[in-house]
Design an enzyme around this catalytic site. Structure first.
Site, mmCIF file in Angstrom:
data_model
loop_
_atom_site.group_PDB
_atom_site.id
_atom_site.type_symbol
_atom_site.label_atom_id
_atom_site.label_comp_id
_atom_site.label_asym_id
_atom_site.label_seq_id
_atom_site.Cartn_x
_atom_site.Cartn_y
_atom_site.Cartn_z
ATOM 1 N N LYS A 33 -1.619 -8.732 3.623
ATOM 2 C CA LYS A 33 -2.139 -8.062 2.432
ATOM 3 C C LYS A 33 -1.099 -8.126 1.331
ATOM 4 O O LYS A 33 0.101 -8.027 1.583
ATOM 5 C CB LYS A 33 -2.458 -6.595 2.748
ATOM 6 C CG LYS A 33 -2.900 -5.761 1.549
ATOM 7 C CD LYS A 33 -3.071 -4.299 1.941
ATOM 8 C CE LYS A 33 -3.413 -3.433 0.741
ATOM 9 N NZ LYS A 33 -3.531 -2.005 1.082
ATOM 10 N N GLU A 65 -1.488 10.311 -3.969
ATOM 11 C CA GLU A 65 -0.788 9.782 -2.783
ATOM 12 C C GLU A 65 0.616 10.348 -2.610
ATOM 13 O O GLU A 65 1.496 10.139 -3.438
ATOM 14 C CB GLU A 65 -0.716 8.250 -2.893
ATOM 15 C CG GLU A 65 -0.157 7.587 -1.642
ATOM 16 C CD GLU A 65 -0.317 6.079 -1.662
ATOM 17 O OE1 GLU A 65 0.287 5.423 -0.813
ATOM 18 O OE2 GLU A 65 -1.048 5.569 -2.535
#
Length: 463
Positions: A218, A267
């Site tokens: 990724k 986050e």
């Protein structure tokens, strides 16, 4: 609201100081519970414009507002990484501090952030922030639950007189007595998406790399939106608009002269309180629905989507492996749930662990950053590809931002859903995870959704 002068602590600090090594006097004063940190932030504009910060956690159990800079740490020495430099600064500070602080979140505390990629040359707009920038504020207002505290951090020399304390008290009283300034965020003239074709081309190249490689899983690709305002943006107004329009987020604002870095991020990177470590796994995203039924449908689809679940798994796997180097008794949520913000919903899991005695939050944050949610997997290879493909410096976007005290307790969030404004020009950032079955046009659309929270804050048109 006046503050009592800490005469005994002041004399103790003078005895602790030398001409070459002044002491830090950090005294804490309990305040009325109706004192609002965000209002004080706004009222401190005239006295401390360009030297303010604000932080609030998603649970709203801790709010910090700082005005004035007693000391700062600016990481500009490439020979030492910014995390180690700040660690050294804090260790030295603790040795020369005299304080009456007993509550966490009060006393000598640094607030700031780190650059996403210190190996990348710093672009012009990020020069003031370098590889890391942290403030030890002159005034720190802390709200914990219903309790409110004021910390005053003052450098003290052996021959200082009481009038130095009196001058600081006068500065504080001016803030308290100041009127709340008129604020507006309707000065946005243009908002233009940048590097759209470049983003699509880079996404196609990275997808090809992912399909040809067994090692690369990724890569997180980002892009920008350029902003132009009719006048300099008021950071207090930006803060107020974030608090009015966003939810389930860390709110942060940091001024450096004419530069303003701000955001509302969902986050957490890592929090440490005594021997407890908390982190979270946030990855995979979908837009919110226009109706309750549509929102539930989109959320349920996200919980079952193979691509997003795979992206999230990379984050969980990396955080678990990393924290095992620093902690024991690690527990992770059994399955992801939905974390809903106003414009976006994410896959989310909690992580808890018991910290080992020989490590601190800066060492943990350095090892975790960037997680696969912001860099990719594996970390070093993904960041090298980002360095090659992205022509602009991310600066603090995607980096750790938060606070740390002299016991190395603190909390860092990941600075996404964020923007940088300097005078009347600004830029917003958005990114998305590219995996082997990504569709470039869909990833482009995802970044459009991720621009929306801060575009809404700044008065722009949103979809």
């Amino acid at each position: 609201m006046g503050i009592t002068l800490p005469l005994a602590l002041f004399e103790q600090a003078k005895r602790h100081a030398t001409k070459d090594k002044p002491a830090l006097l950090s005294w804490v004063h309990e305040c009325p519970q109706d004192l609002a940190p965000h209002l004080l932030y706004q009222k401190a504009k005239d006295a401390f414009s360009g030297e303010r910060f604000f932080w609030q956690n998603p649970e709203m159990t801790l709010t910090l507002a700082g005005f004035g800079v007693t000391e700062q740490y600016l990481a500009a020495d490439k020979a030492k990484d910014a995390f180690s430099g700040l660690e050294d600064k804090i260790n030295a500070l603790k040795l020369r501090t005299v304080t009456n602080a007993t509550e966490k979140g009060t006393g000598p505390l640094y607030f700031g952030g780190f650059k996403f990629d210190p190996e990348r040359e710093t672009d012009k707009e990020w020069q003031a922030f370098k590889d890391g920038l942290f403030y030890l504020p002159l005034f720190l207002v802390t709200k914990k639950g219903k309790e409110v505290f004021l910390t005053v951090n003052l450098v003290v020399y052996p021959d200082d007189e009481v009038k130095k304390l009196e001058a600081v008290r006068g500065q504080w009283e001016k803030i308290i007595d100041a009127k709340r300034p008129e604020m507006e965020v309707d000065a946005l003239i243009t908002a233009k998406e940048l590097e759209t074709d470049e983003f699509l081309e880079n996404a196609r190249d990275i997808i090809a790399l992912l399909k040809d490689s067994e090692d690369l899983h990724k890569v997180v690709l980002s892009r920008r939106m350029g902003l132009r305002f009719s006048k300099q943006m008021d950071s207090g107004a930006v803060l107020q608009k974030m608090m009015d329009t966003q939810e389930n987020s860390y709110f942060f604002v940091m001024e450096k002269g004419a530069a303003l870095f701000f955001g509302a991020t969902p986050e957490r990177l890592v929090a440490v309180s005594e021997d407890k470590i908390h982190s979270s796994c946030v990855a995979g995203s979908a837009k919110r629905g226009r109706t309750k039924e549509e929102d539930e449908q989109l959320g349920n689809a996200l919980l079952k989507d193979a691509k997003n679940l795979r992206e999230h798994h990379y984050v969980v796997e990396m955080i678990e492996e990393t924290l095992q180097q620093f902690a024991d008794d690690l527990t992770i949520s059994s399955e992801p749930v939905l974390l809903k913000n106003r414009d976006i919903q994410h896959l989310y899991m909690n992580v808890h662990a018991k910290k080992r005695n020989d490590v601190n939050i800066l060492q943990i944050a350095r090892a975790l950053h960037p997680t696969p949610a912001l860099g990719g997997s594996p970390k070093d290879l993904a960041r090298a590809i980002i360095r090659m493909k992205e022509t602009s410096d991310r600066g603090f976007y995607g980096g750790p931002i938060g606070f740390i005290d002299t016991d190395f307790d603190g909390e860092f969030a990941v600075a996404i859903r964020s923007g940088l404004v300097i005078d009347a020009l600004g830029v917003l950032y958005a990114g998305c995870g590219i995996v082997s079955d990504s569709v470039p046009e869909e990833e482009l659309q995802e970044t459009k959704v991720k621009f929306q929270p801060m575009l809404r804050v700044l008065g722009g048109n949103v979809e």
